[in-house]
Scaffold this active site. Structure first.
Site, short mmCIF file in Angstrom:
data_model
loop_
_atom_site.label_atom_id
_atom_site.label_comp_id
_atom_site.label_asym_id
_atom_site.label_seq_id
_atom_site.Cartn_x
_atom_site.Cartn_y
_atom_site.Cartn_z
N ARG A 97 0.81 -1.22 0.00
CA ARG A 97 0.00 0.00 0.00
C ARG A 97 0.84 1.27 0.00
O ARG A 97 0.59 2.21 -0.77
CB ARG A 97 -0.93 -0.01 1.21
CG ARG A 97 -1.93 1.13 1.27
CD ARG A 97 -3.03 0.97 0.23
NE ARG A 97 -2.68 1.49 -1.10
CZ ARG A 97 -3.07 0.93 -2.23
NH1 ARG A 97 -3.79 -0.18 -2.23
NH2 ARG A 97 -2.73 1.45 -3.38
N LYS A 132 3.73 25.69 -3.92
CA LYS A 132 2.48 25.08 -3.48
C LYS A 132 2.63 23.57 -3.54
O LYS A 132 2.30 22.92 -4.54
CB LYS A 132 1.31 25.55 -4.35
CG LYS A 132 0.91 27.00 -4.12
CD LYS A 132 -0.32 27.37 -4.93
CE LYS A 132 -0.72 28.82 -4.68
NZ LYS A 132 -1.91 29.21 -5.48
N LYS A 164 7.00 39.38 -3.54
CA LYS A 164 5.64 39.17 -4.00
C LYS A 164 4.74 40.32 -3.56
O LYS A 164 5.19 41.29 -2.95
CB LYS A 164 5.13 37.83 -3.47
CG LYS A 164 5.96 36.65 -3.98
CD LYS A 164 5.57 35.35 -3.33
CE LYS A 164 4.22 34.85 -3.80
NZ LYS A 164 4.23 34.44 -5.23
N GLU A 194 7.56 39.95 -8.35
CA GLU A 194 6.23 39.65 -8.89
C GLU A 194 5.53 40.97 -9.19
O GLU A 194 5.31 41.78 -8.29
CB GLU A 194 5.44 38.84 -7.88
CG GLU A 194 4.02 38.50 -8.35
CD GLU A 194 3.22 37.80 -7.26
OE1 GLU A 194 3.17 36.56 -7.28
OE2 GLU A 194 2.66 38.50 -6.39
N ASP A 215 2.16 38.60 -13.17
CA ASP A 215 1.09 37.82 -12.56
C ASP A 215 -0.29 38.25 -13.04
O ASP A 215 -0.65 39.43 -12.96
CB ASP A 215 1.17 37.96 -11.03
CG ASP A 215 0.18 37.04 -10.32
OD1 ASP A 215 0.11 35.86 -10.69
OD2 ASP A 215 -0.49 37.51 -9.39
#
Length: 293
Positions: A97, A132, A164, A194, A215
């Protein structure tokens, strides 16, 4: 990417302990006979995880023979045999598994990546991942992206400085911030900004950023903005190539990859292969003969 590190070895031990706990209660249902088994694909895809699977089986029993018939990064078809196994029935069942879960998850990422990379074929634009990732699985999930033909963005906050949206909201301006970060970073580190507007993108290049991430901008806007950014980079530093500034886009619809790839950019970054991919269905089958030597 090295998958034989002490940290990954510890992860394998953790996953085994999660499933085995105080011991496999079904172990007594089989004896220590030596048997053969194989993995079969129930759908097509791109395989990933062979090296780890082999390590995992050997943790249960070092005598288990693992023969990879499909290598990491290679495509496979429905009903194709992925690998073959020979060893103790009890050990193979105990490892089944966890090993399948690992390979199915990583193969799902590789397969999803390969589908997007195929759309970029012939454009010279590369597909990159993001941060992410599943906590604890970043190295493996990013390895799966590479197996699918993508490339890795920064592995963590210590790889490169990316300013960012929230960073820029609390700074004294893009150019000043770039200078401040540059003074504290190793000279080998890159600084990426960004940008959500044309003004931010131009300020990033003016401030000496190594890369600009555009972005959620339309392809029409990017098509006109890229030449301006490359020209400004050349004017700012005549001794370097204008293409030395890396221009990346993110926050786009994966269905529009080809459109964005034709705007003159270098990279498209997306979290989709890791965050949205489905597991590839693999299954372990035992061959029907016993008491092998």
């Amino acid at each position: 990417m090295n998958l034989l590190t002490p940290s990954l070895n510890k992860l394998l031990d953790l996953w085994i302990d999660e499933d085995i706990g105080r011991g496999d209660l079904t172990r007594l249902s089989v004896d220590n006979q030596i048997v053969s088994a194989y993995w079969v694909a129930k759908e097509e895809g791109v395989f990933c995880g062979g090296t780890l699977v082999e390590q995992l089986f050997h943790k249960f029993d070092s005598a288990i023979q693992v023969n990879l018939k499909v290598q990491d990064g290679c495509k496979f078809k429905v009903n194709e045999h992925i690998l073959s196994l020979k060893g103790s029935a009890a050990a193979l069942l105990a490892a089944e598994r966890t090993s399948l879960n690992l390979a199915m998850h990583l193969s799902g990422i590789s397969t999803a990546t390969a589908l997007l990379v195929e759309q970029l074929k012939g454009t010279n634009v590369r597909l990159a991942d993001t941060r992410k990732t599943t906590p604890g699985l970043r190295v493996l999930e990013k390895y799966a992206v590479r197996c699918g033909g993508g490339i890795n963005h920064r592995m963590g906050l210590d790889d490169a400085a990316m300013l960012k949206e929230n960073h820029l909201a609390w700074t004294n301006g893009i150019e000043t911030t770039i200078q401040t970060v540059r003074k504290s970073c190793p000279w080998t580190s890159k600084i990426i900004v960004e940008a959500e507007t044309t003004e931010q993108a131009l300020q990033a290049v003016e401030g000496g950023a190594d890369g600009v991430l555009l972005d959620e901008m339309s392809p029409e806007l990017i098509l006109t903005l890229v030449p301006r950014l490359r020209h400004l980079a050349k004017v700012k530093n005549p001794n370097r190539s204008s293409n030395q500034i890396i221009i990346e886009v993110s926050g786009i619809n994966p269905k529009e990859l080809k459109t964005y790839a034709n705007t003159g950019i270098d990279l498209i970054s997306t979290s989709a292969p890791i965050t949205r991919s489905a597991w590839i269905d693999l299954s372990m089958r035992f061959e029907e003969h016993h008491n092998q030597k």
